[in-house]
Design a protein around this motif. Structure first.
Motif, PDB file in Angstrom:
ATOM      1  N   ALA A 254       0.826  -1.208   0.000  1.00 47.70           N
ATOM      2  CA  ALA A 254       0.000   0.000   0.000  1.00 47.70           C
ATOM      3  C   ALA A 254       0.861   1.259   0.000  1.00 47.70           C
ATOM      4  O   ALA A 254       0.565   2.235  -0.701  1.00 47.70           O
ATOM      5  CB  ALA A 254      -0.929  -0.007   1.210  1.00 47.70           C
ATOM      6  N   SER A 257       2.366   1.662  -3.473  1.00 43.43           N
ATOM      7  CA  SER A 257       1.329   2.098  -4.407  1.00 43.43           C
ATOM      8  C   SER A 257       0.980   3.561  -4.209  1.00 43.43           C
ATOM      9  O   SER A 257       0.820   4.318  -5.185  1.00 43.43           O
ATOM     10  CB  SER A 257       0.079   1.226  -4.242  1.00 43.43           C
ATOM     11  N   ALA A 258       0.857   3.987  -2.951  1.00 39.60           N
ATOM     12  CA  ALA A 258       0.530   5.383  -2.667  1.00 39.60           C
ATOM     13  C   ALA A 258       1.619   6.320  -3.176  1.00 39.60           C
ATOM     14  O   ALA A 258       1.338   7.380  -3.764  1.00 39.60           O
ATOM     15  CB  ALA A 258       0.314   5.578  -1.172  1.00 39.60           C
ATOM     16  N   HIS A 274      -2.368   1.315  -9.666  1.00 39.72           N
ATOM     17  CA  HIS A 274      -2.059   1.325  -8.235  1.00 39.72           C
ATOM     18  C   HIS A 274      -3.180   1.954  -7.412  1.00 39.72           C
ATOM     19  O   HIS A 274      -3.410   1.558  -6.265  1.00 39.72           O
ATOM     20  CB  HIS A 274      -0.747   2.077  -7.992  1.00 39.72           C
ATOM     21  N   HIS A 277      -5.619  -0.631  -6.538  1.00 39.35           N
ATOM     22  CA  HIS A 277      -5.121  -1.455  -5.432  1.00 39.35           C
ATOM     23  C   HIS A 277      -5.433  -0.790  -4.085  1.00 39.35           C
ATOM     24  O   HIS A 277      -5.906  -1.444  -3.150  1.00 39.35           O
ATOM     25  CB  HIS A 277      -3.604  -1.647  -5.547  1.00 39.35           C
ATOM     26  N   LEU A 278      -5.153   0.492  -4.006  1.00 45.55           N
ATOM     27  CA  LEU A 278      -5.373   1.219  -2.749  1.00 45.55           C
ATOM     28  C   LEU A 278      -6.848   1.262  -2.391  1.00 45.55           C
ATOM     29  O   LEU A 278      -7.218   1.112  -1.220  1.00 45.55           O
ATOM     30  CB  LEU A 278      -4.816   2.639  -2.869  1.00 45.55           C
TER      31      LEU A 278
END
Length: 325
Positions: A254, A257-258, A274, A277-278
């Motif tokens: 996470a 991705s952030a 991404h 994903h978050l």
């Protein structure tokens, strides 16, 4: 994996009795095999205790029935009773099999869709494929893609669907057994659809170039988010090699991705969505927190792994052109 409350054996696919709420292995899943206290107060919704359930043998003679009085013996009644109980509570038959195994039905649908994608590409080309299977920022009104994009995966990269399948196969049943199949299916598709829509709407809001998403990684990360709340210290094997606690795996992914979302400003990098994903991970955390009381059915919370087992972790797979997730 959970422990049978009757014999204490570990069971990879445990059954939860809907009468008493306890967890059992295949040998003790029937109410009569674990002396289920719920049978005493059962109002017999399926007519299991109806004396007419074996009327088909009423006309048999004593010779035909081996001396049974009136075509019935205690052994015959018990045998028919067990078969009726099995139909009420078991997993016999195609439809009833998926009742407590929705995870595997989803996996099957993913691979069938994957084959359909290749057929569509061969017959109708990329344009038809994208219309049917890819959720695109310039075609959000194609509402069927909200669902089909969750099942679909990058046809040119087999690891995309294999990675997502591994995550769903190992971790999906743990959540499904705790919350039930219906709730799990709603959660899976809700998270997958929200993750995909969130990504393309972000692209629209930021005037980014047209983008599209497909894949079950958003839903897969949602499942991991649930287990991050329920079992933060559960041991997993990243790439089947590197042992770590699931909380380090999920929060690490996470964070990466952030950082990539912030750096790119588009929600995706290298074809990987991404931001999706978050979104999926955040939905999983919220769902896990809301249903924390059900965690015991998934093996409980704490620092030990479920039955000493370790499952794989890691992201759902690589992306590619089109912002897959």
């Amino acid at each position: 994996m959970a422990t049978c409350d009757e014999c204490g054996e570990y069971e990879n696919l445990p059954y939860q009795c809907k009468r008493c709420g306890q967890t059992f292995c295949a040998d003790h899943r029937l109410p009569e095999n674990h002396d289920c206290p719920g049978l005493a107060g059962w109002d017999d919704p399926g007519g299991v205790f109806d004396s007419g359930f074996d009327e088909s043998v009423e006309g048999e003679s004593a010779a035909d029935t081996g001396g049974r009085t009136g075509g019935r013996t205690s052994a015959g009644i018990v045998d028919r009773f067990k078969r009726r109980i099995d139909r009420e509570t078991g997993t016999g038959g195609l439809v009833s099999y998926f009742r407590n195994n929705a995870t595997y039905a989803i996996l099957l649908a993913m691979w069938v869709t994957f084959i359909a994608q290749w057929v569509t590409l061969f017959v109708g080309g990329e344009a038809l494929h994208n219309t049917l299977f890819v959720l695109r920022s310039e075609a959000i009104a194609n509402v069927w893609t909200w669902v089909t994009s969750v099942f679909s995966h990058a046809p040119g990269q087999l690891f995309h669907i294999i990675g997502n399948s591994i995550v769903i196969l190992f971790f999906g049943p743990l959540v499904e057994r705790a919350v039930g199949s219906k709730k799990f299916v709603g959660f899976f598709f809700g998270a997958g659809i929200a993750a995909g829509l969130g990504h393309v709407l972000f692209a629209v809001a930021t005037n980014a170039p047209p983008t599209g998403v497909l894949g079950a990684s958003g839903a897969g990360f949602a499942i991991l988010g649930v287990l991050t709340v329920w079992r933060p210290n559960m041991q997993v094997l990243l790439f089947f090699v590197i042992p770590m606690k699931i909380k380090y795996l999920t929060w690490g992914i996470a964070a990466v991705s952030a950082a990539l979302v912030v750096a790119s400003g588009t929600g995706g990098v290298g074809g990987i969505a991404h931001l999706a994903h978050l979104i999926g991970f955040a939905i999983g955390l919220a769902f896990g927190k809301r249903n924390e009381g059900l965690a015991r059915s998934a093996g409980g919370m704490g620092g030990v792994s479920m039955g000493g087992a370790r499952g794989p972790g890691g992201p759902g797979g690589p992306g590619g052109p089109g912002g897959r997730f």
